[in-house]
Scaffold this motif. Structure first.
Motif, PDB file in Angstrom:
ATOM      1  N   ASN A   8       0.975  -1.144  -0.067  1.00 49.74           N
ATOM      2  CA  ASN A   8      -0.423  -0.491   0.123  1.00 49.74           C
ATOM      3  C   ASN A   8       0.572   1.267  -0.177  1.00 49.74           C
ATOM      4  O   ASN A   8       0.053   2.228  -0.983  1.00 49.74           O
ATOM      5  CB  ASN A   8      -0.578  -0.028   0.893  1.00 49.74           C
ATOM      6  CG  ASN A   8      -1.593  -1.277   1.570  1.00 49.74           C
ATOM      7  OD1 ASN A   8      -2.105  -1.757   0.014  1.00 49.74           O
ATOM      8  ND2 ASN A   8      -2.648  -1.271   1.990  1.00 49.74           N
ATOM      9  N   GLN A   9       1.870   1.212   0.723  1.00 52.50           N
ATOM     10  CA  GLN A   9       2.775   2.480   0.860  1.00 52.50           C
ATOM     11  C   GLN A   9       3.581   2.970  -0.635  1.00 52.50           C
ATOM     12  O   GLN A   9       4.137   4.327  -0.810  1.00 52.50           O
ATOM     13  CB  GLN A   9       3.711   2.468   2.154  1.00 52.50           C
ATOM     14  CG  GLN A   9       3.485   2.197   2.982  1.00 52.50           C
ATOM     15  CD  GLN A   9       4.160   2.506   3.851  1.00 52.50           C
ATOM     16  OE1 GLN A   9       5.688   1.798   4.330  1.00 52.50           O
ATOM     17  NE2 GLN A   9       4.141   2.651   5.532  1.00 52.50           N
ATOM     18  N   GLU A  10       3.796   1.498  -1.005  1.00 54.18           N
ATOM     19  CA  GLU A  10       4.608   2.085  -2.410  1.00 54.18           C
ATOM     20  C   GLU A  10       3.639   2.175  -3.656  1.00 54.18           C
ATOM     21  O   GLU A  10       3.874   3.059  -4.473  1.00 54.18           O
ATOM     22  CB  GLU A  10       4.734   0.223  -3.216  1.00 54.18           C
ATOM     23  CG  GLU A  10       6.299  -0.402  -1.922  1.00 54.18           C
ATOM     24  CD  GLU A  10       6.181  -1.130  -1.887  1.00 54.18           C
ATOM     25  OE1 GLU A  10       5.535  -2.087  -3.309  1.00 54.18           O
ATOM     26  OE2 GLU A  10       7.563  -2.030  -1.595  1.00 54.18           O
ATOM     27  N   THR A  11       2.091   2.548  -3.493  1.00 56.33           N
ATOM     28  CA  THR A  11       1.332   2.534  -4.478  1.00 56.33           C
ATOM     29  C   THR A  11       0.969   3.654  -4.192  1.00 56.33           C
ATOM     30  O   THR A  11      -0.066   4.626  -5.033  1.00 56.33           O
ATOM     31  CB  THR A  11      -0.099   1.311  -4.520  1.00 56.33           C
ATOM     32  OG1 THR A  11      -0.863   1.547  -3.351  1.00 56.33           O
ATOM     33  CG2 THR A  11       0.992   0.009  -4.941  1.00 56.33           C
ATOM     34  N   ILE A  12       0.989   4.604  -3.241  1.00 55.60           N
ATOM     35  CA  ILE A  12       0.541   5.813  -3.184  1.00 55.60           C
ATOM     36  C   ILE A  12       1.909   6.852  -3.841  1.00 55.60           C
ATOM     37  O   ILE A  12       2.691   6.958  -3.445  1.00 55.60           O
ATOM     38  CB  ILE A  12       0.532   6.295  -1.254  1.00 55.60           C
ATOM     39  CG1 ILE A  12      -0.067   5.306  -0.999  1.00 55.60           C
ATOM     40  CG2 ILE A  12       0.464   7.750  -1.232  1.00 55.60           C
ATOM     41  CD1 ILE A  12      -0.428   5.610   0.982  1.00 55.60           C
ATOM     42  N   PRO A  13       0.939   7.824  -4.356  1.00 55.36           N
ATOM     43  CA  PRO A  13       2.172   8.883  -4.821  1.00 55.36           C
ATOM     44  C   PRO A  13       2.558   9.911  -3.835  1.00 55.36           C
ATOM     45  O   PRO A  13       2.000  10.117  -2.810  1.00 55.36           O
ATOM     46  CB  PRO A  13       1.165   9.941  -5.570  1.00 55.36           C
ATOM     47  CG  PRO A  13      -0.230   8.748  -5.834  1.00 55.36           C
ATOM     48  CD  PRO A  13      -0.532   8.235  -4.739  1.00 55.36           C
ATOM     49  N   LEU A  16       1.081  12.830  -2.050  1.00 54.28           N
ATOM     50  CA  LEU A  16      -0.302  12.234  -1.538  1.00 54.28           C
ATOM     51  C   LEU A  16       0.253  12.150  -0.239  1.00 54.28           C
ATOM     52  O   LEU A  16      -1.004  11.826   0.696  1.00 54.28           O
ATOM     53  CB  LEU A  16      -1.335  11.515  -2.541  1.00 54.28           C
ATOM     54  CG  LEU A  16      -1.649  12.025  -3.442  1.00 54.28           C
ATOM     55  CD1 LEU A  16      -2.474  10.738  -4.125  1.00 54.28           C
ATOM     56  CD2 LEU A  16      -3.155  13.130  -3.307  1.00 54.28           C
ATOM     57  N   ARG A  17       1.311  11.710   0.336  1.00 51.18           N
ATOM     58  CA  ARG A  17       1.688  11.207   1.173  1.00 51.18           C
ATOM     59  C   ARG A  17       1.808  11.545   2.519  1.00 51.18           C
ATOM     60  O   ARG A  17       1.796  12.950   2.521  1.00 51.18           O
ATOM     61  CB  ARG A  17       3.203  10.800   1.114  1.00 51.18           C
ATOM     62  CG  ARG A  17       3.852  10.536   2.586  1.00 51.18           C
ATOM     63  CD  ARG A  17       4.496   9.331   2.867  1.00 51.18           C
ATOM     64  NE  ARG A  17       5.370   8.959   3.469  1.00 51.18           N
ATOM     65  CZ  ARG A  17       4.800   8.921   5.276  1.00 51.18           C
ATOM     66  NH1 ARG A  17       3.715   9.138   5.376  1.00 51.18           N
ATOM     67  NH2 ARG A  17       5.841   8.222   6.123  1.00 51.18           N
ATOM     68  N   CYS A  59       0.599  16.928   4.317  1.00 52.95           N
ATOM     69  CA  CYS A  59       0.635  16.459   3.308  1.00 52.95           C
ATOM     70  C   CYS A  59       2.122  16.238   2.665  1.00 52.95           C
ATOM     71  O   CYS A  59       2.784  17.881   2.951  1.00 52.95           O
ATOM     72  CB  CYS A  59      -0.227  17.100   2.054  1.00 52.95           C
ATOM     73  SG  CYS A  59      -0.243  17.000   0.441  1.00 52.95           S
TER      74      CYS A  59
END
Length: 72
Positions: A8-13, A16-17, A59
């Motif tokens: 999941n962390q790898e797919t968040i741009p 948007l973190r 953000c």
């Protein structure tokens, strides 16, 4: 860390973190108290989450903008 969480962390741009106040304070190399003061007085953009709206997140893009403005 579970495999699902890593995925999941790898797919968040990156833009948007969301950072916790502690993570943002560490990135900015300031005390947690200083960062909380910036949040309280509106110097640092943030979002409040949860039913009670007590959870504060910053953000990544807002943090980057804050850093850039500080160097001007």
């Amino acid at each position: 860390m579970t495999q699902q969480l890593k995925h999941n962390q790898e797919t968040i741009p990156p833009e948007l973190r969301l950072y916790t106040t502690a993570e943002a304070a560490a990135i900015l190399n300031v005390s947690l108290r200083t960062l909380q003061s910036w949040v309280r007085n509106g110097t640092l953009p943030h979002v409040r989450l949860g039913e009670s709206r007590r959870l504060v997140r910053i953000c990544a893009q807002d943090l980057e903008n804050f850093i850039q403005q500080s160097y001007r």
